[in-house]
Design a protein around this motif. Structure first.
Motif, mmCIF file in Angstrom:
data_model
loop_
_atom_site.group_PDB
_atom_site.id
_atom_site.type_symbol
_atom_site.label_atom_id
_atom_site.label_comp_id
_atom_site.label_asym_id
_atom_site.label_seq_id
_atom_site.Cartn_x
_atom_site.Cartn_y
_atom_site.Cartn_z
ATOM 1 N N ALA B 5 66.528 87.703 28.962
ATOM 2 C CA ALA B 5 66.063 87.081 27.790
ATOM 3 C C ALA B 5 65.495 88.159 26.940
ATOM 4 O O ALA B 5 65.342 89.295 27.104
ATOM 5 C CB ALA B 5 64.345 86.567 28.415
ATOM 6 N N THR B 6 65.676 87.619 25.551
ATOM 7 C CA THR B 6 65.526 88.467 24.437
ATOM 8 C C THR B 6 63.863 88.617 24.394
ATOM 9 O O THR B 6 63.016 87.866 24.691
ATOM 10 C CB THR B 6 66.100 87.860 23.314
ATOM 11 O OG1 THR B 6 65.380 86.719 22.957
ATOM 12 C CG2 THR B 6 67.469 87.962 23.275
ATOM 13 N N VAL B 7 63.814 90.035 23.376
ATOM 14 C CA VAL B 7 62.217 89.952 22.967
ATOM 15 C C VAL B 7 62.051 89.507 21.625
ATOM 16 O O VAL B 7 62.923 89.713 20.880
ATOM 17 C CB VAL B 7 62.044 91.436 22.982
ATOM 18 C CG1 VAL B 7 60.675 91.817 22.627
ATOM 19 C CG2 VAL B 7 62.238 92.058 24.579
ATOM 20 N N GLU B 8 60.905 88.443 21.601
ATOM 21 C CA GLU B 8 60.985 87.751 20.236
ATOM 22 C C GLU B 8 59.613 87.862 19.975
ATOM 23 O O GLU B 8 58.630 87.944 20.505
ATOM 24 C CB GLU B 8 61.577 86.396 20.587
ATOM 25 C CG GLU B 8 60.814 85.577 21.658
ATOM 26 C CD GLU B 8 61.060 84.118 22.022
ATOM 27 O OE1 GLU B 8 60.910 83.303 21.237
ATOM 28 O OE2 GLU B 8 62.013 84.146 23.093
ATOM 29 N N PRO B 9 59.629 87.879 18.044
ATOM 30 C CA PRO B 9 58.267 87.804 17.903
ATOM 31 C C PRO B 9 57.510 86.511 17.712
ATOM 32 O O PRO B 9 58.176 85.612 17.618
ATOM 33 C CB PRO B 9 58.551 88.283 16.158
ATOM 34 C CG PRO B 9 59.795 87.956 16.229
ATOM 35 C CD PRO B 9 60.853 87.795 17.296
#
Lengths: 69, 222
Positions: B5-9
């Motif tokens: 999973a990506t890191v998202e704001p």
């Protein structure tokens, strides 16, 4: 990913091992949170400490045997 | 954090939270047993460090404790708004400062010379002596020596705050003392000078290792 984190290890014997230990040292220093900020588990960290020092000891012991041969 | 999973704001209550969507079973239900799996811990810990150190380059960041999991976005937003004041105070405290780790090692004493054993019992006796020697080397004084206390005092003068060093590397051979400090960036040169001064002073007796700059992991109290 650019890794800005400069790791300075003056005279370290085994740079990669110590870097990993240092990373875990800092990352885990504030403790571990499970499920929100409700439960702080330091017991888990103590177990890791035991595990890692056991790993280190076995590595050291293995190295000593090799040196003697 | 799981490597996929990506890191998202996520904007919540005026803060930007950097989140990653992970499996509830791996990161919540089984976190305790995963924490004892050294491979899992090493991989996930290094991933955590990479993400946080990348974010720190973009501005002040409060690293959440390792393994912080919220079940929903709503519970995260609710938690952040409830702690807004404390979070802001903590954020200002660590802004423009870095964490540094300092370790002091005793230089190794000469090992006793091991001659060839003449018999089986002789071998065991020698082995016992060698083991006892190793154990003694591992024993560290409970209170740091007067010399180390001088270093501690010098560091305290320039640091915003100090914290005991981590537990993970506490078993390293010869480690006499360790500390984490929160150092304002404008005091970097003073820090370097202190390390240099004590390294010179302790030549052949002690060795100083320092690592950093780290995100302020040890100085987030909210």
């Amino acid at each position: 990913m650019k890794n800005q984190n400069v790791i300075t290890l003056a005279g370290a014997d085994s740079e990669s091992d110590i870097s990993l230990l240092d990373i875990l040292d800092h990352v885990l220093n504030a403790g571990v949170v499970i499920q929100g900020s409700m439960v702080i588990s330091l017991a888990g960290v103590d177990l890791i400490y035991l595990g890692l020092s056991a790993v280190l000891t076995s590595v050291e012991t293995a190295l000593k045997h090799v040196e003697k041969e | 954090m799981d490597g996929a999973a990506t890191v998202e704001p996520l904007l919540c209550a005026g803060f930007t939270c950097w989140i990653s969507r992970v499996s509830r079973s791996v990161f919540a239900e089984q976190i305790s047993s995963n924490m004892e799996d050294l491979d899992w811990l090493a991989t996930t810990g290094v991933r955590h460090q990479r993400v946080v150190s990348e974010l720190v380059q973009r501005g002040a960041v409060l690293p959440a404790r390792f393994g912080t999991v919220f079940h929903t976005e709503e519970s995260l937003t609710h938690n952040i708004s409830a702690r807004k004041r404390a979070l802001l105070k903590s954020l200002l405290h660590v802004a423009d400062a870095d964490e540094w780790g300092i370790k002091v090692f005793m230089e190794q004493q000469p090992q006793p010379v091991v001659a060839a054993a003449s018999s089986g019992s002789d071998y065991l006796r020698r082995k016992a002596v060698a083991l006892r020697h190793q154990v003694e080397q591992r024993k560290r004084p409970r209170t740091p020596s007067a010399e180390v206390q001088k270093l501690a005092a010098a560091l305290e003068q320039i640091a915003l705050e100090t914290a005991p060093g981590g537990k993970v590397s506490g078993g390293q051979a010869g480690l006499e003392w360790q500390v984490s400090i929160l150092l304002p960036r404008h005091r970097q040169e003073q820090f370097n000078a202190i390390i240099e001064r004590f390294s010179r002073l302790w030549q052949n007796q002690r060795r100083i290792e320092f690592t950093g700059p780290w995100p302020p992991y040890s100085f987030v109290k909210v």
